[in-house]
Design an enzyme around this catalytic site. Structure first.
Site, mmCIF file in Angstrom:
data_model
loop_
_atom_site.group_PDB
_atom_site.id
_atom_site.type_symbol
_atom_site.label_atom_id
_atom_site.label_comp_id
_atom_site.label_asym_id
_atom_site.label_seq_id
_atom_site.Cartn_x
_atom_site.Cartn_y
_atom_site.Cartn_z
ATOM 1 N N ASP A 49 16.655 26.447 17.488
ATOM 2 C CA ASP A 49 16.752 27.895 17.744
ATOM 3 C C ASP A 49 18.151 28.272 18.250
ATOM 4 O O ASP A 49 18.461 29.448 18.419
ATOM 5 C CB ASP A 49 15.653 28.382 18.699
ATOM 6 C CG ASP A 49 15.713 27.727 20.065
ATOM 7 O OD1 ASP A 49 16.533 26.807 20.266
ATOM 8 O OD2 ASP A 49 14.922 28.129 20.945
ATOM 9 N N LYS A 118 9.454 21.252 17.272
ATOM 10 C CA LYS A 118 9.947 20.894 18.603
ATOM 11 C C LYS A 118 9.649 22.038 19.559
ATOM 12 O O LYS A 118 9.731 23.208 19.157
ATOM 13 C CB LYS A 118 11.456 20.619 18.584
ATOM 14 C CG LYS A 118 12.021 20.335 19.981
ATOM 15 C CD LYS A 118 13.420 19.753 19.949
ATOM 16 C CE LYS A 118 14.528 20.754 19.796
ATOM 17 N NZ LYS A 118 14.600 21.802 20.855
ATOM 18 N N GLU A 120 10.041 23.209 23.953
ATOM 19 C CA GLU A 120 10.701 22.895 25.226
ATOM 20 C C GLU A 120 9.684 22.819 26.364
ATOM 21 O O GLU A 120 8.725 23.588 26.391
ATOM 22 C CB GLU A 120 11.756 23.968 25.542
ATOM 23 C CG GLU A 120 12.897 23.974 24.548
ATOM 24 C CD GLU A 120 13.980 24.986 24.886
ATOM 25 O OE1 GLU A 120 13.959 25.598 25.977
ATOM 26 O OE2 GLU A 120 14.883 25.167 24.035
ATOM 27 N N GLU A 187 18.425 16.940 27.192
ATOM 28 C CA GLU A 187 19.650 17.756 27.105
ATOM 29 C C GLU A 187 20.355 17.838 28.451
ATOM 30 O O GLU A 187 19.751 18.181 29.478
ATOM 31 C CB GLU A 187 19.324 19.175 26.590
ATOM 32 C CG GLU A 187 20.591 20.038 26.478
ATOM 33 C CD GLU A 187 20.470 21.275 25.614
ATOM 34 O OE1 GLU A 187 19.429 21.469 24.966
ATOM 35 O OE2 GLU A 187 21.453 22.051 25.585
#
Ligand code: KIV
Length: 300
Positions: A49, A118, A120, A187
Site C-alpha cells: 500500500d 499482507k 499489519e 520494518e
C-alpha cells in the site's frame, strides 16, 4: 500442435520452507512492466500500500482504497509469471473483525488472482490471521513500524531501539507465527531484536530496515531504483532511474522545441512514396513499432 509448459508460480508454503536455507529476495511492484522485469530475480512481489505514497502522492498509506490495491494487484499478477504475488490489505479493510477481513481478503484473492495477502499488526491481529488461513487465504504479517498506524505512532519511527520495547515486539512475532502467517515483515527494527526474533520463530522474517539478520529482504522498488525523491535511511539505491527519466524527458522537450523530433523515420508518408510510408504502425507495447510484423493496425 504445440504444448505450452506452464511456469510454476512460487507458493506461500514454499516461501516458509526457505527459512534457514537461502535468503528470500523480494521487492514491491505496482505495475505489469516492472513486475515482469523483477519476476526473474525475486521470490515474491509485494503490491504494497506504499503505492499510495509512491505513485499517488498521498502523505501516508492511510487513505489508500481497497479498489486501488485490487487494480494494481491485477496488473502485477499479469506481469509476473513466476514470483508469488502478495497484495497488501489497506487500512480499514481488515481491522474491524475476522469476517470483514475474510470478505475483503477473499475479494483481493478472487479479483487479482494473487497468492497471498499482507496485513499489519502483531498479537492484536492473531485471531484474524488464523481465521483467514483456516479459510484458504495465506497471510503475511507485518510488525515493527506499521505505517498504517502512523497517526498513533506519531510518525515513521524505528522500533526496538530501547530494550523495554523488545518484549512486546517479540510477543507480536510469536503471535503471528503461531496464528499461521507464512512469513512476517519486520520494518525498521533494531538489529539485535531482529536477530532474536528471526531465531525465535519458525516462519521467515522479511526485513526492511531490520538488518541482515532477517531471513529475507524487501525494498520499495522505486526507492532502490533512485526514483523516490526522499528515502528512509535503510534504503540503498541500486540505480538512478530518476536521473535517466529526467534526461530523456529533457531531450524530448528540447527536440520538440527545436523541431528535430519527429524526424522522417517517425513520420508516415503516403503509400507508394517510400521513406517512412513503408514502416508499419506501432503496436502498443512494442519497441520496434511492430514494423517487422507488417501489421496494418495503427496505434491511434
Ligand atoms: O507497503 C509496502 O511497501 C510495505 C513494505 C514496506 C514492506 O508494506
Amino acid at each position: 500442435m504445440s504444448v505450452e509448459i506452464p511456469i510454476k508460480r512460487i507458493t506461500a508454503p514454499e516461501i516458509t520452507a526457505r527459512k534457514g536455507r537461502e535468503p528470500i529476495v523480494s521487492l514491491t511492484a505496482y505495475h505489469s512492466h516492472t513486475a515482469a522485469i523483477a519476476d526473474n530475480y525475486v521470490d515474491f512481489l509485494l503490491v504494497g500500500d506504499s503505492l499510495g505514497m509512491v505513485m499517488h502522492g498521498y502523505e501516508t498509506t492511510v487513505p489508500v482504497p481497497l479498489d486501488l490495491m485490487i487494480m494494481h494487484g491485477r496488473a502485477v499478477v499479469r506481469g509476473a509469471k513466476r514470483a508469488l504475488v502478495v497484495v497488501d490489505m489497506p487500512f480499514g479493510s481488515y481491522e474491524e473483525s475476522p469476517s470483514v477481513a475474510f470478505r475483503n481478503g477473499a475479494r483481493i484473492m478472487k479479483e487479482t488472482d494473487c497468492g497471498a495477502v499482507k496485513l499489519e499488526g502483531g498479537a492484536r491481529m492473531a485471531e484474524t490471521i488464523s481465521f483467514l488461513v483456516e479459510r484458504g487465504i495465506p497471510v503475511m504479517a507485518h510488525i515493527g513500524l506499521t505505517p498504517q498506524s502512523v497517526n498513533v505512532l506519531g510518525g515513521f519511527k524505528s522500533q526496538g531501539r530501547e530494550k523495554d520495547e523488545w518484549a512486546a515486539l517479540e510477543a507480536d512475532a510469536k503471535a503471528v507465527s503461531e496464528a499461521g502467517a507464512f512469513a512476517v515483515v519486520l520494518e525498521a527494527i533494531a538489529e539485535p531484536l531482529a536477530a532474536r526474533i528471526s531465531r525465535a520463530i519458525t516462519i521467515p522474517t522479511i526485513g526492511i530496515g531490520a538488518s541482515a539478520a532477517c531471513d529475507g529482504q524487501i525494498l520499495v522498488m522505486e526507492d532502490m531504483l533512485g526514483l523516490s525523491p526522499r528515502v528512509p535511511k535503510f534504503v540503498k539505491q541500486f540505480g538512478n532511474i530518476g536521473a535517466a527519466i529526467e534526461s530523456a524527458i529533457a531531450g524530448y522537450a528540447d527536440e520538440v522545441r527545436n523541431r528535430r523530433f519527429p524526424a522522417k523515420e517517425h513520420t508516415y508518408a503516403m503509400k507508394g512514396e517510400g521513406g517512412g510510408g513503408t514502416k508499419a504502425a506501432a503496436k502498443p507495447g512494442t519497441t520496434d513499432g511492430g514494423a517487422t510484423k507488417k501489421t496494418k493496425k495503427t496505434r491511434r
